[in-house]
Design an enzyme around this catalytic site. Structure first.
Site, mmCIF file in Angstrom:
data_model
loop_
_atom_site.group_PDB
_atom_site.id
_atom_site.type_symbol
_atom_site.label_atom_id
_atom_site.label_comp_id
_atom_site.label_asym_id
_atom_site.label_seq_id
_atom_site.Cartn_x
_atom_site.Cartn_y
_atom_site.Cartn_z
ATOM 1 N N ARG A 30 1.518 -15.363 1.020
ATOM 2 C CA ARG A 30 0.538 -14.687 2.109
ATOM 3 C C ARG A 30 0.299 -13.673 1.511
ATOM 4 O O ARG A 30 -0.096 -12.456 3.196
ATOM 5 C CB ARG A 30 0.591 -15.831 3.275
ATOM 6 C CG ARG A 30 0.660 -16.899 3.696
ATOM 7 C CD ARG A 30 1.275 -17.428 5.133
ATOM 8 N NE ARG A 30 1.449 -16.610 5.938
ATOM 9 C CZ ARG A 30 2.726 -16.428 7.019
ATOM 10 N NH1 ARG A 30 3.185 -16.916 6.654
ATOM 11 N NH2 ARG A 30 2.850 -15.368 7.432
ATOM 12 N N ASN A 31 1.264 -12.860 0.778
ATOM 13 C CA ASN A 31 0.804 -10.632 0.646
ATOM 14 C C ASN A 31 0.159 -11.182 -0.174
ATOM 15 O O ASN A 31 -0.744 -12.141 -0.823
ATOM 16 C CB ASN A 31 2.273 -10.941 -0.001
ATOM 17 C CG ASN A 31 2.639 -9.171 -0.229
ATOM 18 O OD1 ASN A 31 1.991 -8.770 -0.281
ATOM 19 N ND2 ASN A 31 3.440 -8.439 0.487
ATOM 20 N N HIS A 32 -1.301 -10.126 0.827
ATOM 21 C CA HIS A 32 -2.027 -9.704 0.057
ATOM 22 C C HIS A 32 -2.209 -8.579 -1.193
ATOM 23 O O HIS A 32 -2.767 -8.792 -1.547
ATOM 24 C CB HIS A 32 -3.035 -9.220 1.124
ATOM 25 C CG HIS A 32 -3.098 -10.343 2.617
ATOM 26 N ND1 HIS A 32 -3.573 -9.827 3.945
ATOM 27 C CD2 HIS A 32 -3.084 -10.782 1.907
ATOM 28 C CE1 HIS A 32 -3.662 -10.743 4.666
ATOM 29 N NE2 HIS A 32 -3.824 -11.792 3.748
ATOM 30 N N PHE A 33 -0.958 -8.644 -1.260
ATOM 31 C CA PHE A 33 -1.158 -7.221 -2.306
ATOM 32 C C PHE A 33 -1.880 -7.693 -3.724
ATOM 33 O O PHE A 33 -2.960 -6.982 -3.719
ATOM 34 C CB PHE A 33 -0.143 -6.952 -3.370
ATOM 35 C CG PHE A 33 0.593 -5.899 -4.303
ATOM 36 C CD1 PHE A 33 0.574 -4.956 -3.772
ATOM 37 C CD2 PHE A 33 0.124 -6.661 -5.445
ATOM 38 C CE1 PHE A 33 0.270 -3.561 -4.914
ATOM 39 C CE2 PHE A 33 0.337 -5.757 -6.055
ATOM 40 C CZ PHE A 33 0.271 -4.139 -6.426
ATOM 41 N N SER A 128 0.489 -4.902 2.962
ATOM 42 C CA SER A 128 0.297 -5.920 2.559
ATOM 43 C C SER A 128 1.058 -7.108 3.014
ATOM 44 O O SER A 128 -0.167 -8.104 3.114
ATOM 45 C CB SER A 128 0.167 -5.893 0.317
ATOM 46 O OG SER A 128 1.482 -6.112 0.324
#
Length: 152
Positions: A30-33, A128
């Site tokens: 789920r990290n947007h990086f 992020s």
């Protein structure tokens, strides 16, 4: 992960549990990086194997590192970091002759801006992390400033 052609250095705080277990930057699903960097470089990253993601970043002159060398922490939240030992950012930057911008991924990492040389341009981006609940579109709009630096 940098090379001497790095123009933008993205600095996180310290990898979370999922990243440490996978031994990969920004491994939490789920990290947007990776989606944010896809928008910056306008090239797909999320579909690539991890090593290709890293190679693609370097090809676009983006480096990754952490401001924290070691610390104690239960879980993945930056607010739980204790006994923090920072990486030497000035030494790292001395090895990057093409550096144009240091971009901190979130406020916790951004506290390390005081370690930068006075002349070094930097920005503090929205984290992020999924724990930082700003909508993706707002994060993306902030992160797109990296594209401007990379394209000049």
């Amino acid at each position: 992960m940098t090379d001497r052609h790095t123009r933008v250095l993205v600095l996180g705080s310290l990898p979370g549990v999922a990243s440490l277990q996978a031994q990969q930057y920004y491994a939490h699903p789920r990290n947007h990086f990776w989606r944010l960097i896809e928008a910056v470089i306008q090239s797909p990253l999320c579909v690539l194997p991890y090593e290709q993601r890293l190679n693609t970043l370097l090809a676009h002159h983006i480096g990754l590192w952490d401001v924290v060398a070691k610390a104690r922490r239960q879980g993945s939240l930056d607010s739980q970091l204790r006994d923090i030992h920072h990486n030497d950012l000035q030494d790292l930057l001395a090895q990057l002759p093409d550096i144009r911008l240091v971009a901190f991924n979130g406020q916790t990492a951004g506290k390390a801006h005081i370690q930068l040389p006075a002349h070094q341009p930097y920005c503090i981006l929205p984290s992020s992390s999924p724990a930082f609940t700003m909508p993706f579109e707002h994060k993306r709009d902030a992160w797109l400033q990296l594209a401007t630096v990379l394209n000049t």
